[in-house]
Design a protein around this motif. Sequence first.
Motif, PDB file in Angstrom:
ATOM      1  N   SER A 232       1.025  -0.971   0.152  1.00  0.00           N
ATOM      2  CA  SER A 232      -0.203  -0.291   0.026  1.00  0.00           C
ATOM      3  C   SER A 232       0.926   1.484   0.109  1.00  0.00           C
ATOM      4  O   SER A 232       1.890   1.173   0.699  1.00  0.00           O
ATOM      5  CB  SER A 232      -1.039   0.028   1.194  1.00  0.00           C
ATOM      6  N   ASP A 233       0.165   2.357  -0.527  1.00  0.00           N
ATOM      7  CA  ASP A 233       0.672   3.839  -0.625  1.00  0.00           C
ATOM      8  C   ASP A 233       0.401   4.273   0.901  1.00  0.00           C
ATOM      9  O   ASP A 233      -0.479   3.696   1.459  1.00  0.00           O
ATOM     10  CB  ASP A 233       0.314   4.542  -1.624  1.00  0.00           C
TER      11      ASP A 233
ATOM     12  N   ASP B  19      -0.935   7.574   2.001  1.00  0.00           N
ATOM     13  CA  ASP B  19      -1.693   8.752   1.261  1.00  0.00           C
ATOM     14  C   ASP B  19      -1.855   9.722   2.367  1.00  0.00           C
ATOM     15  O   ASP B  19      -2.722   9.459   3.423  1.00  0.00           O
ATOM     16  CB  ASP B  19      -2.801   8.331   0.581  1.00  0.00           C
TER      17      ASP B  19
ATOM     18  N   ASN C 208       7.242   1.740   1.869  1.00  0.00           N
ATOM     19  CA  ASN C 208       6.005   2.037   1.118  1.00  0.00           C
ATOM     20  C   ASN C 208       6.089   3.609   0.584  1.00  0.00           C
ATOM     21  O   ASN C 208       6.538   4.491   1.087  1.00  0.00           O
ATOM     22  CB  ASN C 208       4.726   2.115   2.171  1.00  0.00           C
ATOM     23  N   LYS C 209       5.490   3.688  -0.671  1.00  0.00           N
ATOM     24  CA  LYS C 209       5.489   4.999  -1.404  1.00  0.00           C
ATOM     25  C   LYS C 209       4.754   5.942  -0.458  1.00  0.00           C
ATOM     26  O   LYS C 209       3.452   5.621  -0.046  1.00  0.00           O
ATOM     27  CB  LYS C 209       5.033   4.814  -2.765  1.00  0.00           C
TER      28      LYS C 209
ATOM     29  N   SER D  68       2.561   9.293  -0.923  1.00  0.00           N
ATOM     30  CA  SER D  68       1.729  10.245  -1.734  1.00  0.00           C
ATOM     31  C   SER D  68       1.092  11.144  -1.208  1.00  0.00           C
ATOM     32  O   SER D  68       0.390  10.989  -0.372  1.00  0.00           O
ATOM     33  CB  SER D  68       0.858   8.893  -2.825  1.00  0.00           C
TER      34      SER D  68
ATOM     35  N   LYS E 212      -1.319  -4.053  -8.510  1.00  0.00           N
ATOM     36  CA  LYS E 212      -1.825  -3.007  -9.026  1.00  0.00           C
ATOM     37  C   LYS E 212      -2.350  -3.264 -10.423  1.00  0.00           C
ATOM     38  O   LYS E 212      -3.522  -2.900 -10.934  1.00  0.00           O
ATOM     39  CB  LYS E 212      -0.973  -1.557  -9.028  1.00  0.00           C
TER      40      LYS E 212
END
Length: 286
Positions: free
Chosen positions: A46-47, A49, A82-83, A85, A172
């Motif tokens: 998961s990102d 966010d 994790n990215k 964003s 994704k």
Amino acid sequence: MKTDNQTIKSLVNNVALVAQDIFKNRCIAVYLMGSLARGGFSEVASDIDIGIILASPLQENDKSNIDKSRSMASNNNPEIKNKVSIFWGSVDSINGIIDAGRYPPFDRLDLIDHALLLTGTDIRSELIKPTQKELEIAGAEFALNSLGHKERIEEFFDCARITQKGTVYVTKTILFPARFIYLERTGEIAGNEISCQYYIDNFSGNDAELVGYGYQWRLHSLPEDSSLVTEQLNKGLIELYHNFLEIYIERMRLYGEGSLTTQLIQWRKDIRPSLRTPQNALHPRR
């Protein structure tokens, strides 16, 4: 916050603190968004966010400062892979009065319906929800730009290339079309768990099986034997996308979106030659 990972919690709080420090009194609110707010967060895929609301008017250096806040928080928490964003804008930009910031329709609705306030003043009552038409058009545009370009289509015929790119890329690729179908059929946006279960409950075939695998891989990462992943992708990926395209071609046609309709039809033509199973999944189970 839908995680017990203290390091992730620290990163999220660090983003909020950095944003306040950079933007000072122009930072109206910072929100936690996405699966960390509504549930279903995967430390594997998961990102993270975050939503930032700034006072009007927006300034030329706002984007660079947003990038700076993301980099600073990530550098302070290097163990988190994790990215991160960040969505940002003012009330006017989010409501479409001015063209600025970064709040696509899906994320705008996520902000309004599911976000958790981290710091500042909750201003979500001032925001206008996107319509289903707006969401579906945005979904079609995103799919074409991110999933339907030449390199991606070539991977459909050599799924080992998808597998080699790892858990985030694989999942994704599988889960986005399931989520877009859920939107079209229900008029709602949901996380991967609900969207995947809807697909499995309403469609049959290798595509439905692939969606189930995709959700489990998202939670637990890909199996060590990568050939198992490639095998499932070969069985169900094109059928999954064919179903998505059939549905969205019709929707874009109904909305009078001629260019999007044409592009989606071409995409369907590009992947259809390798369909190896009957189109049973085009018709949901009653």
